[in-house]
Design a protein around this motif. Structure first.
Motif, PDB file in Angstrom:
ATOM      1  N   LYS A 199      34.086  65.066 -84.174  1.00 41.78           N
ATOM      2  CA  LYS A 199      33.311  64.097 -83.406  1.00 41.78           C
ATOM      3  C   LYS A 199      32.546  63.236 -84.386  1.00 41.78           C
ATOM      4  O   LYS A 199      31.399  63.505 -84.719  1.00 41.78           O
ATOM      5  CB  LYS A 199      32.365  64.811 -82.442  1.00 41.78           C
ATOM      6  CG  LYS A 199      33.137  65.512 -81.338  1.00 41.78           C
ATOM      7  CD  LYS A 199      32.235  65.987 -80.238  1.00 41.78           C
ATOM      8  CE  LYS A 199      33.063  66.761 -79.229  1.00 41.78           C
ATOM      9  NZ  LYS A 199      32.273  67.321 -78.156  1.00 41.78           N
ATOM     10  N   GLY A 200      33.217  62.216 -84.863  1.00 38.60           N
ATOM     11  CA  GLY A 200      32.636  61.412 -85.920  1.00 38.60           C
ATOM     12  C   GLY A 200      31.643  60.394 -85.401  1.00 38.60           C
ATOM     13  O   GLY A 200      30.446  60.464 -85.672  1.00 38.60           O
ATOM     14  N   ALA A 201      32.165  59.465 -84.610  1.00 42.85           N
ATOM     15  CA  ALA A 201      31.377  58.272 -84.306  1.00 42.85           C
ATOM     16  C   ALA A 201      31.038  58.192 -82.833  1.00 42.85           C
ATOM     17  O   ALA A 201      31.263  57.200 -82.180  1.00 42.85           O
ATOM     18  CB  ALA A 201      32.153  57.043 -84.740  1.00 42.85           C
ATOM     19  N   GLU A 202      30.505  59.260 -82.277  1.00 39.99           N
ATOM     20  CA  GLU A 202      30.310  59.302 -80.832  1.00 39.99           C
ATOM     21  C   GLU A 202      29.348  58.231 -80.328  1.00 39.99           C
ATOM     22  O   GLU A 202      29.630  57.527 -79.371  1.00 39.99           O
ATOM     23  CB  GLU A 202      29.822  60.679 -80.403  1.00 39.99           C
ATOM     24  CG  GLU A 202      30.012  60.901 -78.925  1.00 39.99           C
ATOM     25  CD  GLU A 202      29.527  62.260 -78.493  1.00 39.99           C
ATOM     26  OE1 GLU A 202      29.221  62.405 -77.311  1.00 39.99           O
ATOM     27  OE2 GLU A 202      29.454  63.168 -79.353  1.00 39.99           O
ATOM     28  N   GLU A 203      28.233  58.105 -80.988  1.00 37.37           N
ATOM     29  CA  GLU A 203      27.208  57.188 -80.493  1.00 37.37           C
ATOM     30  C   GLU A 203      27.404  55.768 -81.001  1.00 37.37           C
ATOM     31  O   GLU A 203      26.743  54.849 -80.567  1.00 37.37           O
ATOM     32  CB  GLU A 203      25.818  57.694 -80.898  1.00 37.37           C
ATOM     33  CG  GLU A 203      25.424  59.005 -80.219  1.00 37.37           C
ATOM     34  CD  GLU A 203      25.568  58.955 -78.706  1.00 37.37           C
ATOM     35  OE1 GLU A 203      25.158  57.966 -78.092  1.00 37.37           O
ATOM     36  OE2 GLU A 203      26.125  59.917 -78.141  1.00 37.37           O
ATOM     37  N   GLU A 204      28.319  55.612 -81.945  1.00 37.33           N
ATOM     38  CA  GLU A 204      28.514  54.303 -82.556  1.00 37.33           C
ATOM     39  C   GLU A 204      29.099  53.312 -81.559  1.00 37.33           C
ATOM     40  O   GLU A 204      29.917  53.658 -80.725  1.00 37.33           O
ATOM     41  CB  GLU A 204      29.501  54.493 -83.715  1.00 37.33           C
ATOM     42  CG  GLU A 204      29.327  53.519 -84.841  1.00 37.33           C
ATOM     43  CD  GLU A 204      30.308  53.878 -85.937  1.00 37.33           C
ATOM     44  OE1 GLU A 204      31.382  53.274 -85.956  1.00 37.33           O
ATOM     45  OE2 GLU A 204      29.994  54.778 -86.754  1.00 37.33           O
ATOM     46  N   GLU A 205      28.654  52.080 -81.640  1.00 37.63           N
ATOM     47  CA  GLU A 205      29.207  51.010 -80.806  1.00 37.63           C
ATOM     48  C   GLU A 205      30.673  50.823 -81.175  1.00 37.63           C
ATOM     49  O   GLU A 205      31.004  50.645 -82.348  1.00 37.63           O
ATOM     50  CB  GLU A 205      28.426  49.728 -81.107  1.00 37.63           C
ATOM     51  CG  GLU A 205      28.831  48.530 -80.308  1.00 37.63           C
ATOM     52  CD  GLU A 205      28.118  48.472 -78.966  1.00 37.63           C
ATOM     53  OE1 GLU A 205      28.240  47.445 -78.309  1.00 37.63           O
ATOM     54  OE2 GLU A 205      27.451  49.454 -78.565  1.00 37.63           O
ATOM     55  N   PRO A 206      31.587  50.874 -80.172  1.00 37.23           N
ATOM     56  CA  PRO A 206      32.999  50.708 -80.549  1.00 37.23           C
ATOM     57  C   PRO A 206      33.277  49.301 -81.069  1.00 37.23           C
ATOM     58  O   PRO A 206      32.664  48.335 -80.631  1.00 37.23           O
ATOM     59  CB  PRO A 206      33.743  50.973 -79.233  1.00 37.23           C
ATOM     60  CG  PRO A 206      32.753  50.835 -78.155  1.00 37.23           C
ATOM     61  CD  PRO A 206      31.419  51.153 -78.737  1.00 37.23           C
ATOM     62  N   PHE A 207      34.179  49.228 -82.011  1.00 34.09           N
ATOM     63  CA  PHE A 207      34.582  47.967 -82.624  1.00 34.09           C
ATOM     64  C   PHE A 207      35.332  47.131 -81.585  1.00 34.09           C
ATOM     65  O   PHE A 207      35.984  47.675 -80.709  1.00 34.09           O
ATOM     66  CB  PHE A 207      35.511  48.288 -83.794  1.00 34.09           C
ATOM     67  CG  PHE A 207      35.696  47.157 -84.760  1.00 34.09           C
ATOM     68  CD1 PHE A 207      34.949  47.089 -85.920  1.00 34.09           C
ATOM     69  CD2 PHE A 207      36.644  46.165 -84.518  1.00 34.09           C
ATOM     70  CE1 PHE A 207      35.129  46.058 -86.823  1.00 34.09           C
ATOM     71  CE2 PHE A 207      36.831  45.123 -85.411  1.00 34.09           C
ATOM     72  CZ  PHE A 207      36.065  45.072 -86.568  1.00 34.09           C
ATOM     73  N   ASP A 208      35.208  45.811 -81.664  1.00 28.63           N
ATOM     74  CA  ASP A 208      35.943  44.953 -80.741  1.00 28.63           C
ATOM     75  C   ASP A 208      36.826  44.000 -81.537  1.00 28.63           C
ATOM     76  O   ASP A 208      36.326  43.062 -82.163  1.00 28.63           O
ATOM     77  CB  ASP A 208      34.956  44.176 -79.862  1.00 28.63           C
ATOM     78  CG  ASP A 208      35.671  43.384 -78.776  1.00 28.63           C
ATOM     79  OD1 ASP A 208      36.917  43.331 -78.802  1.00 28.63           O
ATOM     80  OD2 ASP A 208      34.979  42.819 -77.907  1.00 28.63           O
ATOM     81  N   VAL A 209      38.138  44.234 -81.486  1.00 26.49           N
ATOM     82  CA  VAL A 209      39.051  43.412 -82.299  1.00 26.49           C
ATOM     83  C   VAL A 209      39.178  41.984 -81.780  1.00 26.49           C
ATOM     84  O   VAL A 209      39.710  41.128 -82.469  1.00 26.49           O
ATOM     85  CB  VAL A 209      40.465  44.050 -82.394  1.00 26.49           C
ATOM     86  CG1 VAL A 209      40.384  45.440 -82.991  1.00 26.49           C
ATOM     87  CG2 VAL A 209      41.157  44.072 -81.053  1.00 26.49           C
TER      88      VAL A 209
END
Lengths: 411, 143
Positions: free
Chosen positions: A183-193
């Motif tokens: 569970k690396g980037a759970e709280e991180e804002e997902p990237f938007d391509v």
């Protein structure tokens, strides 16, 4: 080298635009209604929405009509339309567990909590052309619907359920056979391509976004390459479900949850062995890893292919024993080549005038040829002079010696 | 919202469009025209769908959804409506009913009753679809 613009052709271009309309219509058959495309070409509509990355069934049906059924052209139209609209909001994170399923299968266990529903599928049908469809009419359609409903409702009374199911992988997790998910980037804002350029190594959100808006055919080909021979991940389908997923946003003032409707979607998890680098651990408790697939609409090939690729890429990234064994394990290679609009756009541009570029190519070629001719003439001259110096026979003498012309005809 | 009740957004977003519009018409009838101020919309726009995937429980952007949004004021009460697709009528209906529900008026109770009834219809419709789906329930056996 930059591209050099070409002028002219306006008249012809405009006429070509009209001519393609003429070809679309010249059969003079009854114009097809958007509603008909939406209902009866529902899988084409779903595919266009997936590759267009815009969930809008009526617009996708319109795009298919305009593009005469060309899937890539339709999704291109959707992407172009999308770029004209403001983004009002982001949905609250949803997940397949909230799906009202119309299909739900697993290939890992025959008995899964909630059971398996085949749903609307052609998987078990022989591929025979149904010539009866040549004679389909509103009347036969109505009769089919009424008969089927009556028959089901008579034989199996409603149990009051609407189709919510637990996830199969949750029970596999409970059994302790899944490798711990990082569970690396759970709280991180997902990237938007769609907003930012990507770079590699890419975060997981980039991979999933690019795959889910990717071209069905490309995803299928890459996934197939890996499972057929250019890879060593051997996946099993943990669960695939198709169903209606609620979309929710936050109320702009109070922050309350506002449901705005349901979309049809497909979700899939593929399971494969994770080979541990630690041999003792490998023998004592072998584990499975997961790959995730998601598609707008009813898109099974896409969801399964995406889940396979996700698994292959994760395995490769984790540096476990499998991976890096084929093109599909190369994340940069896969993610940069699965977008239908980018790929077809780049290919299509070759159909545009390249006259100046090509003239330049020809000139380079001619110069090279002249240079080569000059060089070989120079070296022949050198050779001749050298032989003369040594008083050796010239090439002409040599030919005369090997093939004396004694005037006899062959055979 | 003191007692257990149906979520009006969920019901109105998914029910038959005619039923949603009927409720909205009742709201309009109960209010003079000058009490209604459209603040924005009906506006077409996009909502980026965020999905929480099941492998690492991380989120990603799964693509955009076409929506229609309406913001209005009914007798000083803010009303909000957002629905899937290009659907001005339904978005307007949601916003009107939303505003009316948030005000305590004789109409509020009536709307709640109606919403409960419409929700019942919606659930029945879903059960009926699932009944058809459930006929494809399968028991595989290994041989």
């Amino acid at each position: 080298m930059g591209y050099v613009a070409t002028k002219g052709g306006t008249e012809a271009v405009l006429k070509a635009e009209q001519l393609v309309e003429y070809f679309r219509l010249r059969g003079e058959s009854e114009p097809i209604r958007i509603e008909q495309i939406q209902d009866q070409f529902r899988l084409a509509v779903d595919r266009a929405m997936g590759e267009g990355s815009l969930y809008a069934p009526a617009l996708a049906a319109l795009a298919l009509k305009q593009s005469e059924g060309d899937a890539v052209e339709a999704s291109f139209l959707l992407r172009a339309y999308r770029s004209t609209l403001p983004r009002l909001s982001y949905s609250l994170p949803t997940s397949g567990a909230r799906m009202r399923a119309i299909r739900r299968i697993s290939s890992t266990f025959k008995d899964i909590p909630g059971g398996q529903l085949l749903g609307p599928t052609r998987d078990y049908q022989p591929r025979l052309l149904n010539t009866l469809l040549n004679h389909e009419s509103s009347q036969t359609v109505r009769r089919y619907l009424a008969d089927f409903e009556a028959q089901v409702r008579q034989n199996s009374p409603s149990d009051g359920q609407v189709g919510y199911f637990p996830k199969v992988i949750e029970s596999m997790r409970a059994q302790g056979i899944m490798a711990e998910a990082e569970k690396g980037a759970e709280e991180e804002e997902p990237f938007d391509v769609t907003r930012k350029a990507i770079s590699f190594p890419a975060p997981r959100s980039v991979r999933l976004q690019i795959l889910t808006r990717g071209d069905n055919g490309s995803l299928l080909a890459f996934a197939y390459s890996s499972i057929r021979g250019y890879g060593d991940v051997h996946p099993t389908l943990g669960e695939m479900r198709v169903g209606y997923l609620p979309v929710e946003v936050n109320h702009p003032l109070t922050g309350e949850v506002v449901e705005i409707g349901e979309i049809l979607a497909t979700e899939c998890e593929m399971v494969s062995r994770v080979k541990s680098t630690n041999e003792a651990e490998e023998e004592s408790s072998p584990k499975f890893g997961l790959g995730y697939g998601f598609s707008f609409g009813h898109g099974e090939d896409k969801a399964v292919s995406m889940a396979i690729l996700d698994r292959v890429l994760s395995a490769s990234k984790a540096g476990k024993l499998h991976g890096q064994s084929g093109p599909a394990a190369n994340e940069e290679f896969v993610l940069l080549h699965v977008d239908a609009i980018e790929a077809s756009g780049f290919t299509a541009h070759y159909k545009l005038p390249h006259y100046v570029t090509f003239q330049a190519d020809i000139r380079v070629l001619e110069r090279a040829k002249d240079h080569a001719t000059a060089k070989s003439a120079e070296s022949a001259e050198k050779h001749r002079r050298f032989r003369q110096k040594l008083a050796l026979p010239t090439e002409a003498d040599e030919v005369e010696r090997i093939m004396p012309d004694n005037g006899e005809d062959e055979g | 919202m003191d007692h257990q009740e149906v979520n009006h957004y969920s019901v109105l977003a998914n029910c038959d469009e005619g039923l949603a519009c009927q409720l909205a018409a009742e709201v309009l009838e109960a209010h003079p025209n000058d009490q209604l101020h459209i603040l924005s919309g009906p506006l077409q726009g996009l909502v980026m769908l965020r999905v929480k995937e099941s492998v690492e429980e991380s989120q990603f952007n799964a693509g955009e959804v076409l929506v229609t949004e309406v913001k209005l004021e009914l007798d000083g009460q803010f009303g909000y409506g957002m629905v899937l697709g290009k659907n001005d009528r339904r978005a307007m209906a949601v916003a009107l009913v939303d505003a009316a529900l948030r005000k305590n008026s004789p109409l509020t109770e009536h709307l709640k009753t109606e919403l409960a009834r419409i929700n019942q219809l919606l659930q029945t419709e879903r059960q009926r679809l699932y009944q058809l789906v459930n006929s494809t329930r399968v028991e595989f056996e290994t041989i």
